[in-house]
Design a protein around this motif. Structure first.
Motif, PDB file in Angstrom:
ATOM      1  N   ASN A  87      87.383   2.014 113.400  1.00  0.00           N
ATOM      2  CA  ASN A  87      87.216   2.941 114.617  1.00  0.00           C
ATOM      3  C   ASN A  87      85.771   3.264 114.221  1.00  0.00           C
ATOM      4  O   ASN A  87      85.100   3.774 115.599  1.00  0.00           O
ATOM      5  CB  ASN A  87      88.216   3.885 114.440  1.00  0.00           C
ATOM      6  CG  ASN A  87      89.576   3.596 115.015  1.00  0.00           C
ATOM      7  OD1 ASN A  87      89.711   2.464 115.489  1.00  0.00           O
ATOM      8  ND2 ASN A  87      90.520   4.208 114.121  1.00  0.00           N
ATOM      9  N   ALA A  88      85.323   3.451 113.261  1.00  0.00           N
ATOM     10  CA  ALA A  88      83.821   3.914 113.061  1.00  0.00           C
ATOM     11  C   ALA A  88      82.793   2.595 113.283  1.00  0.00           C
ATOM     12  O   ALA A  88      81.647   3.077 113.222  1.00  0.00           O
ATOM     13  CB  ALA A  88      83.599   4.402 111.618  1.00  0.00           C
ATOM     14  N   GLY A  89      83.303   1.421 113.590  1.00  0.00           N
ATOM     15  CA  GLY A  89      82.500   0.400 113.635  1.00  0.00           C
ATOM     16  C   GLY A  89      81.815  -0.277 112.470  1.00  0.00           C
ATOM     17  O   GLY A  89      81.109  -1.277 112.391  1.00  0.00           O
ATOM     18  N   ARG A  90      82.340  -0.082 111.295  1.00  0.00           N
ATOM     19  CA  ARG A  90      82.141  -0.670 110.037  1.00  0.00           C
ATOM     20  C   ARG A  90      83.139  -1.775 109.963  1.00  0.00           C
ATOM     21  O   ARG A  90      84.109  -1.749 109.168  1.00  0.00           O
ATOM     22  CB  ARG A  90      82.242   0.154 108.934  1.00  0.00           C
ATOM     23  CG  ARG A  90      81.362   1.495 109.020  1.00  0.00           C
ATOM     24  CD  ARG A  90      81.122   2.099 107.676  1.00  0.00           C
ATOM     25  NE  ARG A  90      82.535   2.994 107.764  1.00  0.00           N
ATOM     26  CZ  ARG A  90      82.661   4.285 108.137  1.00  0.00           C
ATOM     27  NH1 ARG A  90      81.690   4.958 108.948  1.00  0.00           N
ATOM     28  NH2 ARG A  90      83.868   4.940 108.023  1.00  0.00           N
ATOM     29  N   PHE A  91      82.941  -2.992 110.639  1.00  0.00           N
ATOM     30  CA  PHE A  91      83.991  -3.841 110.613  1.00  0.00           C
ATOM     31  C   PHE A  91      84.125  -4.759 109.389  1.00  0.00           C
ATOM     32  O   PHE A  91      85.026  -5.060 108.985  1.00  0.00           O
ATOM     33  CB  PHE A  91      83.688  -5.040 111.989  1.00  0.00           C
ATOM     34  CG  PHE A  91      83.672  -4.120 113.154  1.00  0.00           C
ATOM     35  CD1 PHE A  91      84.815  -3.668 113.777  1.00  0.00           C
ATOM     36  CD2 PHE A  91      82.491  -3.971 114.011  1.00  0.00           C
ATOM     37  CE1 PHE A  91      84.706  -2.790 114.814  1.00  0.00           C
ATOM     38  CE2 PHE A  91      82.370  -3.463 115.143  1.00  0.00           C
ATOM     39  CZ  PHE A  91      83.379  -2.874 115.732  1.00  0.00           C
ATOM     40  N   ALA A  92      83.017  -5.226 108.909  1.00  0.00           N
ATOM     41  CA  ALA A  92      82.864  -5.787 107.402  1.00  0.00           C
ATOM     42  C   ALA A  92      83.817  -4.994 106.764  1.00  0.00           C
ATOM     43  O   ALA A  92      84.408  -5.404 105.728  1.00  0.00           O
ATOM     44  CB  ALA A  92      81.815  -6.385 107.239  1.00  0.00           C
ATOM     45  N   LYS A  93      83.469  -3.576 106.513  1.00  0.00           N
ATOM     46  CA  LYS A  93      84.079  -2.914 105.481  1.00  0.00           C
ATOM     47  C   LYS A  93      85.815  -2.922 105.811  1.00  0.00           C
ATOM     48  O   LYS A  93      86.340  -2.850 104.732  1.00  0.00           O
ATOM     49  CB  LYS A  93      83.240  -1.512 105.518  1.00  0.00           C
ATOM     50  CG  LYS A  93      83.733  -0.661 104.220  1.00  0.00           C
ATOM     51  CD  LYS A  93      83.177   0.454 104.059  1.00  0.00           C
ATOM     52  CE  LYS A  93      83.505   1.574 103.012  1.00  0.00           C
ATOM     53  NZ  LYS A  93      82.796   2.605 102.895  1.00  0.00           N
ATOM     54  N   ALA A  94      85.831  -2.652 106.999  1.00  0.00           N
ATOM     55  CA  ALA A  94      87.402  -2.798 107.375  1.00  0.00           C
ATOM     56  C   ALA A  94      87.965  -3.989 106.934  1.00  0.00           C
ATOM     57  O   ALA A  94      89.250  -3.932 106.404  1.00  0.00           O
ATOM     58  CB  ALA A  94      87.447  -2.631 108.975  1.00  0.00           C
ATOM     59  N   ALA A  95      87.582  -5.087 106.904  1.00  0.00           N
ATOM     60  CA  ALA A  95      88.067  -6.333 106.456  1.00  0.00           C
ATOM     61  C   ALA A  95      88.309  -6.278 104.938  1.00  0.00           C
ATOM     62  O   ALA A  95      89.159  -6.823 104.565  1.00  0.00           O
ATOM     63  CB  ALA A  95      87.229  -7.548 107.111  1.00  0.00           C
ATOM     64  N   GLU A  96      87.228  -5.784 104.244  1.00  0.00           N
ATOM     65  CA  GLU A  96      87.089  -5.972 102.845  1.00  0.00           C
ATOM     66  C   GLU A  96      88.343  -5.004 102.181  1.00  0.00           C
ATOM     67  O   GLU A  96      88.842  -5.560 100.995  1.00  0.00           O
ATOM     68  CB  GLU A  96      85.767  -5.500 102.423  1.00  0.00           C
ATOM     69  CG  GLU A  96      84.739  -6.396 102.501  1.00  0.00           C
ATOM     70  CD  GLU A  96      84.755  -7.394 101.597  1.00  0.00           C
ATOM     71  OE1 GLU A  96      85.331  -7.483 100.543  1.00  0.00           O
ATOM     72  OE2 GLU A  96      84.594  -8.779 102.285  1.00  0.00           O
ATOM     73  N   HIS A  97      88.586  -4.084 102.887  1.00  0.00           N
ATOM     74  CA  HIS A  97      89.981  -3.365 102.285  1.00  0.00           C
ATOM     75  C   HIS A  97      90.956  -4.206 102.143  1.00  0.00           C
ATOM     76  O   HIS A  97      91.854  -3.994 101.375  1.00  0.00           O
ATOM     77  CB  HIS A  97      90.221  -2.084 103.242  1.00  0.00           C
ATOM     78  CG  HIS A  97      89.234  -0.821 103.264  1.00  0.00           C
ATOM     79  ND1 HIS A  97      88.869  -0.321 101.994  1.00  0.00           N
ATOM     80  CD2 HIS A  97      88.422  -0.565 104.400  1.00  0.00           C
ATOM     81  CE1 HIS A  97      87.906   0.585 102.339  1.00  0.00           C
ATOM     82  NE2 HIS A  97      87.634   0.469 103.594  1.00  0.00           N
ATOM     83  N   LEU A  98      91.167  -5.158 102.891  1.00  0.00           N
ATOM     84  CA  LEU A  98      92.436  -5.805 103.011  1.00  0.00           C
ATOM     85  C   LEU A  98      92.369  -7.297 102.572  1.00  0.00           C
ATOM     86  O   LEU A  98      93.372  -7.745 102.395  1.00  0.00           O
ATOM     87  CB  LEU A  98      92.983  -6.034 104.584  1.00  0.00           C
ATOM     88  CG  LEU A  98      93.268  -4.609 105.369  1.00  0.00           C
ATOM     89  CD1 LEU A  98      93.601  -4.856 106.794  1.00  0.00           C
ATOM     90  CD2 LEU A  98      93.967  -3.693 104.691  1.00  0.00           C
ATOM     91  N   LYS A  99      91.180  -7.803 102.318  1.00  0.00           N
ATOM     92  CA  LYS A  99      90.911  -9.191 101.891  1.00  0.00           C
ATOM     93  C   LYS A  99      91.962  -9.231 100.582  1.00  0.00           C
ATOM     94  O   LYS A  99      92.322 -10.363 100.423  1.00  0.00           O
ATOM     95  CB  LYS A  99      89.378  -9.361 101.580  1.00  0.00           C
ATOM     96  CG  LYS A  99      89.159 -10.642 101.210  1.00  0.00           C
ATOM     97  CD  LYS A  99      87.634 -10.794 101.088  1.00  0.00           C
ATOM     98  CE  LYS A  99      87.442 -12.542 100.990  1.00  0.00           C
ATOM     99  NZ  LYS A  99      85.987 -12.763 100.865  1.00  0.00           N
ATOM    100  N   PRO A 100      91.892  -8.454  99.608  1.00  0.00           N
ATOM    101  CA  PRO A 100      92.640  -8.946  98.456  1.00  0.00           C
ATOM    102  C   PRO A 100      94.226  -9.214  98.541  1.00  0.00           C
ATOM    103  O   PRO A 100      94.579  -9.850  97.608  1.00  0.00           O
ATOM    104  CB  PRO A 100      92.401  -7.364  97.347  1.00  0.00           C
ATOM    105  CG  PRO A 100      91.164  -6.714  98.090  1.00  0.00           C
ATOM    106  CD  PRO A 100      91.419  -7.181  99.554  1.00  0.00           C
ATOM    107  N   PHE A 101      94.602  -8.844  99.713  1.00  0.00           N
ATOM    108  CA  PHE A 101      96.144  -9.029  99.973  1.00  0.00           C
ATOM    109  C   PHE A 101      96.490 -10.195 100.836  1.00  0.00           C
ATOM    110  O   PHE A 101      97.679 -10.386 100.859  1.00  0.00           O
ATOM    111  CB  PHE A 101      96.730  -7.671 100.467  1.00  0.00           C
ATOM    112  CG  PHE A 101      96.192  -6.462  99.839  1.00  0.00           C
ATOM    113  CD1 PHE A 101      96.711  -6.132  98.470  1.00  0.00           C
ATOM    114  CD2 PHE A 101      95.544  -5.553 100.595  1.00  0.00           C
ATOM    115  CE1 PHE A 101      96.353  -5.064  97.865  1.00  0.00           C
ATOM    116  CE2 PHE A 101      95.313  -4.457  99.995  1.00  0.00           C
ATOM    117  CZ  PHE A 101      95.617  -3.995  98.615  1.00  0.00           C
TER     118      PHE A 101
END
Length: 252
Positions: A87-101
């Motif tokens: 929602n803050a426009g930090r799309f790459a970081k948004a994906a990184e949170h979930l990549k380990p799973f």
């Protein structure tokens, strides 16, 4: 042109016409916005992200064993962090949170959806987004008992149907794209409050393109007219409408 060549030209034209007519017969309009394959007779509309039960089905499978779906870990905290960065426009970081799973055998639909939508907005991320959206919709289809006669539609994932369809269009998968666009439009008809003009217009115009590319002038014209009726200033469908053959005049 020799006689043999003329015969082959006529045969080729007849085969093309027959294939075109067959293609048209494989799809039907179920309302003003949605075209589905004619084999689809049952529509399972689901308002959460869970597997349906027999009681939820329009057409219960009495003779088939009940499928059991182990519940994946929701990773709610990580999904919430991802949504905040998205929602803050930090799309790459948004994906990184979930990549380990993502590479786990079982992944929750909400997590897959959030990962896919984040990658969709990351430069160069659409191929990975495409894979994630395919996995998500395949999972929801299994949850919703999708089969040749049944269409499963999960309302919380309306955006996923739309975005997967756009990625399928990018890969010339026109039938799959048309099917998912119709699932998206089906949801908009169920929840009119979600029918924002921009997204609604784009779904209709993309359907015009899909059926043009599928060689179905009837549904291409249907969607083109629908788009222009609701959005008279639309310029996208004009090129596809211009390619259509003239409508045969009724015999007097």
């Amino acid at each position: 042109m020799s006689y043999v060549k003329k015969c082959w030209s006529v045969i080729a034209l007849l085969l093309l016409l027959l294939a075109s007519q067959s293609g048209h017969a494989q799809w039907k309009m179920v309302n003003d916005d949605c075209a589905f394959p004619t084999s689809k007779r049952y529509f399972n509309s689901v308002a959460d992200e869970n597997p349906v039960t027999d009681a939820d089905l329009d057409h219960p499978r009495k003779s088939s064993p009940k499928a059991k779906f182990p519940l994946p870990q929701p990773h709610a905290a990580e999904v919430a962090q991802s949504e905040q960065d998205y929602n803050a426009g930090r799309f790459a970081k948004a994906a990184e949170h979930l990549k380990p799973f993502i590479n786990q055998k079982l992944v929750a639909p909400r997590l897959l959806n959030q990962y896919a939508r984040a990658l969709y907005r990351v430069p160069g991320g659409k191929p990975q987004s495409y894979i994630a959206y395919q996995r998500l919709i395949a999972l929801l289809d299994s949850y919703g008992h999708e089969d040749a006669a049944t269409c499963a539609i999960y309302l919380p994932f309306s955006e996923a149907y739309y975005k997967l369809a756009t990625l399928q269009m990018d890969n010339d998968q026109w039938k799959l794209a048309a099917y998912n666009l119709s699932r998206f439009l089906y949801i908009l008809n169920m929840v009119p409050a979600w029918k924002a003009n921009g997204i609604y217009e784009s779904a209709l115009q993309y359907q015009t393109e899909c059926f043009a590319e599928m060689g179905n002038p009837t549904l291409c014209r249907q969607y083109g007219k629908r788009t222009l009726k609701l959005f008279p200033r639309n310029e996208y469908v004009g090129a596809y409408m211009a390619r259509l053959p003239p409508v045969p005049k009724p015999k007097s």
